[in-house]
Design an enzyme around this catalytic site. Structure first.
Site, short mmCIF file in Angstrom:
data_model
loop_
_atom_site.label_atom_id
_atom_site.label_comp_id
_atom_site.label_asym_id
_atom_site.label_seq_id
_atom_site.Cartn_x
_atom_site.Cartn_y
_atom_site.Cartn_z
N ASP A 84 -8.55 -9.05 3.38
CA ASP A 84 -8.32 -8.02 4.38
C ASP A 84 -9.40 -7.98 5.45
O ASP A 84 -10.22 -7.08 5.46
CB ASP A 84 -8.24 -6.66 3.68
CG ASP A 84 -7.70 -5.57 4.60
OD1 ASP A 84 -7.25 -5.92 5.70
OD2 ASP A 84 -7.75 -4.40 4.22
N GLU A 130 0.83 -1.22 0.00
CA GLU A 130 0.00 0.00 0.00
C GLU A 130 0.86 1.26 0.00
O GLU A 130 0.73 2.14 0.85
CB GLU A 130 -0.97 -0.02 1.18
CG GLU A 130 -1.91 -1.22 1.12
CD GLU A 130 -3.05 -1.20 2.13
OE1 GLU A 130 -2.85 -0.71 3.25
OE2 GLU A 130 -4.13 -1.70 1.77
N GLU A 135 -12.80 -2.77 11.84
CA GLU A 135 -12.80 -1.99 10.59
C GLU A 135 -13.94 -2.40 9.65
O GLU A 135 -14.70 -1.56 9.19
CB GLU A 135 -11.45 -2.15 9.89
CG GLU A 135 -11.40 -1.45 8.53
CD GLU A 135 -10.04 -1.55 7.85
OE1 GLU A 135 -9.12 -2.21 8.39
OE2 GLU A 135 -9.88 -0.95 6.78
O1 GCW Z 1 -7.15 -3.15 6.25
C1 GCW Z 1 -6.29 -2.31 5.61
C2 GCW Z 1 -6.62 -0.99 6.21
C3 GCW Z 1 -5.46 -0.04 6.25
C4 GCW Z 1 -4.29 -0.76 6.91
C5 GCW Z 1 -3.93 -1.96 6.07
C6 GCW Z 1 -2.81 -2.79 6.66
C7 GCW Z 1 -2.60 0.10 8.35
O2 GCW Z 1 -7.72 -0.45 5.51
O3 GCW Z 1 -5.88 1.07 6.99
O4 GCW Z 1 -3.18 0.09 7.08
O5 GCW Z 1 -5.04 -2.82 5.96
O6 GCW Z 1 -3.11 -3.79 7.28
O7 GCW Z 1 -1.66 -2.46 6.50
#
Ligand code: GCW
Length: 688
Positions: free
Chosen positions: A374, A295, A402
């Site tokens: 995720d 990311e 989340e």
């Molecule tokens: O779930 C996603 C989240 C990001 C997070 C990323 C990760 C810390 O939306 O906010 O960043 O995973 O796990 O690195």
């Protein structure tokens, strides 16, 4: 008190007179020769001094040597006792772990005493928390004989806290550690936080976000290390090691070396000196958590190096001090073209890391999210977990909600985590469960365990929703003993947290246990995931991510829905599993309903094992989910007067918000699929 600040360490007055007097008798005098030295035993004694007056209205008398009373409590490491050794040595020797403890009632000629002991101070602290938990639940402590040790060696918490005080994916206020780019070293919350964490057996905490921005890059510099060390000292007295997330490109960010190439000797040397500097102020520093090439974070790819090169460079630096590198495997293409049907984000972690098996140093541990995408409400277990026999691994869960209602919805996650832990990967034949792999008992890992992104912030009650405390509590308890059932964990938590009312306890246990399935039923169906408002991830937006770069698609059209991840005609993701699972997921006949749309694209008229069509399943679950929320709200209302007003009102308010939001989910999901498919609900309910 009823703002939730004490969480599960409330120590409400014991109601049962008989028990209260039993507890008084055994705890009037406490023998503890190590109480004066700062450390976990001293913390344990402090905890008793705080808890006992509240529980039984009696302040214990501390003595160094054998007590005068006929009954007393003896607390300390095995070596600190001159007189109990024989009786406890056997059971203690049987514990193969230096964190295991013994609670044992011993009857001698002139007295009886309850001894809480272990090989290390930390073990004693855990034992004392166990004892207090028994009292808070109203259990007899008359004749105890209890030896326990944790299943997992690493029992970690990750914070996604930023130094400006914000928390990435935080739903419970601002950071307890930082404000305006300063560390809150004087905050009394830090000690209370350490108490809470130690009470559930957490032994490692990474205090900053894995996305390490500019300000946090300085946590490992002269400027901020002394303050980090203050946090570490508090943690130390509760048996917790402090970890930091580091910026892979810190050399560049701090302007010290113009590259972050892991094979460049200047970079290697820089990190070695960095490690030396950190350990000179924090001798028991845990190590680094690293999100690299993920990311948009920097990583070794920039230099045409791989993850093993990057992780080992840091591992080398920490090795002389016993430090660990937790290297995250959340690596995928976040700039995908949605038109490209061949790239599958679910495949990414395995494709990147599996070929590197055997190349990582002994103090490097791969940190693998529980699912391949995720932290969705439902995902299959990551096929990477267990697939690298020669590489240490920890499982990463997400306590912060989340994608599971952001602590506005009730979603008790222990059942989800238990399903993951019980999943038999088959990597070494039957019994190769995630539970055992994470314990290092399938592959002989040097380090392993479980970590999770926490759900706490500076809200009075730490977790936003009072009921979200159950996830944090349960997480720790599960890591200590994954054989505990979800029900046992929920029961334990409610009995300690709502000790006054049986009715409240009974209701909350049932509600908690059903809550994950309720949340799943009114959100994205059958394992397809997502359909959330982009970026915020709260509430529905069916196509929010459909034409985005994030690799998270449902591919719904007028005929059907789902992601074809088969080998036969899809992305081939199923092949990442051991043959038995690969075959099960590959075939429509055997793919479990709850994951159907994760693995297959099917017509809306496809009939599930349940006997329903996909479209009818969508309608039915979405109506049912909201009805269940309504049901639990009615039940909760009946408890007015059984719970203190403060918590009653707070929970009522959150439930109302959950209801409103669940209706949005229901109506938007149902309407979307009705319009796409043109197929009416068999039961003729309102769809817009
Ligand atoms: O779930 C996603 C989240 C990001 C997070 C990323 C990760 C810390 O939306 O906010 O960043 O995973 O796990 O690195």
């Amino acid at each position: 008190k009823n703002n939730g600040y004490d969480a599960w360490l409330r120590y409400d007055k014991v109601k049962d007179d008989g028990l209260a007097s039993q507890y008084r008798e055994w705890t009037a005098e406490i023998v503890a020769s190590e109480a004066a030295v700062e450390g976990p035993v001293a913390s344990a004694i402090k905890e008793l001094q705080l808890a006992l007056p509240r529980l039984i209205g009696q302040t214990p008398k501390l003595v160094e040597e054998k007590a005068a009373s006929k009954r007393f409590l003896a607390i300390g490491t095995l070596n600190s006792f001159s007189y109990v050794e024989e009786a406890v040595q056997g059971p203690i020797a049987a514990l193969n772990d230096d964190e295991g403890y013994l609670l044992k009632t011993i009857t001698a000629a002139d007295c009886s005493y309850l001894v809480v002991t272990g090989k290390t101070e930390r073990a004693v602290l855990y034992g004392v928390f166990h004892l207090l938990r028994l009292m808070a639940q109203g259990e007899s402590i008359q004749s105890l004989q209890l030896a326990e040790q944790p299943k997992y060696r690493l029992r970690m918490i990750n914070h996604w806290d930023n130094m400006d005080g914000s928390i990435e994916r935080g739903y419970a206020g601002r950071s307890i550690f930082y404000r305006n780019n300063e560390l809150l070293v004087d905050s009394p919350r830090i000690v209370d936080y350490a108490r809470l964490m130690a009470s559930i057996g957490i032994n490692g905490i990474a205090i900053n976000n894995v996305n390490v921005h500019r300000a946090e890059t300085f946590l490992i510099t002269d400027k901020l290390l002394p303050q980090v060390a203050q946090f570490a000292a508090i943690f130390r007295s509760y048996g917790i090691k402090l970890f930091l997330s580091v910026n892979y490109a810190a050399t560049i960010e701090l302007g010290e070396v113009d590259t972050a190439d892991p094979l460049d000797p200047r970079v290697q040397e820089w990190w070695k000196q960095k490690a030396e500097q950190i350990y000179s102020v924090i001798p028991d520093f845990g190590g680094f958590v690293v999100k690299a090439d993920s990311e948009n974070r920097p990583g070794p790819f920039t230099y045409n190096r791989d993850h093993a090169d990057g992780a080992n460079m840091l591992g080398e630096a920490l090795k002389p001090y016993g430090g660990l590198v937790l290297w995250r495997c959340f690596v995928y293409d976040c700039h995908q073209d949605w038109r490209d049907r061949s790239t599958d984000r679910a495949r990414a972690a395995y494709d990147h890391f599996k070929p590197l098996d055997g190349r990582f140093l002994d103090n490097v541990i791969l940190q693998i999210k529980n699912g391949p995408m995720d932290f969705q409400v439902r995902e299959p277990v990551s096929p990477l977990f267990g697939a690298m026999p020669n590489t240490n691994a920890v499982m990463e869960f997400q306590i912060t909600q989340e994608y599971t209602g952001q602590q506005r919805h009730v979603c008790f996650l222990i059942p989800q985590w238990k399903e993951v832990l019980e999943f038999d990967t088959k990597v070494k034949g039957d019994g190769s469960t995630v539970k055992e792999i994470a314990a290092g008992s399938i592959h002989p890992y040097a380090h392993s365990g479980i970590t999770a992104v926490t759900n706490v912030g500076d809200d009075d009650n730490w977790t936003g929703h009072h009921l979200a405390q159950a996830n944090l509590y349960g997480y720790g308890r599960l890591l200590w003993n994954p054989e505990l059932s979800s029900e046992q964990i929920a029961e334990e938590w409610v009995r300690i947290t709502f000790p006054d009312s049986d009715a409240v306890q009974q209701l909350l246990v049932k509600f908690l246990l059903e809550s994950w399935s309720i949340y799943e039923s009114y959100t994205s169906p059958l394992g397809v995931g997502w359909m959330v408002t982009p970026h915020y991830h709260y509430g529905p937006d069916i196509d929010g991510y459909e034409y985005s770069k994030w690799g998270t698609y449902h591919f719904a059209d007028h005929k059907g829905i789902g992601v074809n991840r088969t080998v036969a005609s899809g992305t081939g993701y199923t092949s990442q599993y051991e043959p038995e699972h690969a075959a099960r997921y590959e075939s429509l006949e055997t793919c479990p309903d709850e994951l159907l749309l994760f693995f297959h694209h099917v017509p809306y008229t496809h009939v599930l094992h349940s006997g329903k069509t996909v479209i009818q399943h969508i309608y039915d679950t979405h109506f049912a989910g909201v009805e269940r929320v309504e049901y639990w709200i009615e039940r909760w209302k009946e408890l007015a007067g059984e719970v203190d007003e403060q918590r009653f009102a707070h929970i009522s308010g959150r439930l109302q918000e959950q209801l409103e939001n669940s209706k949005e989910w229901r109506d938007i999901v149902n309407t979307y699929f009705f319009r796409k498919s043109g197929i009416a609900d068999e039961k003729g309910r309102t769809i817009y």
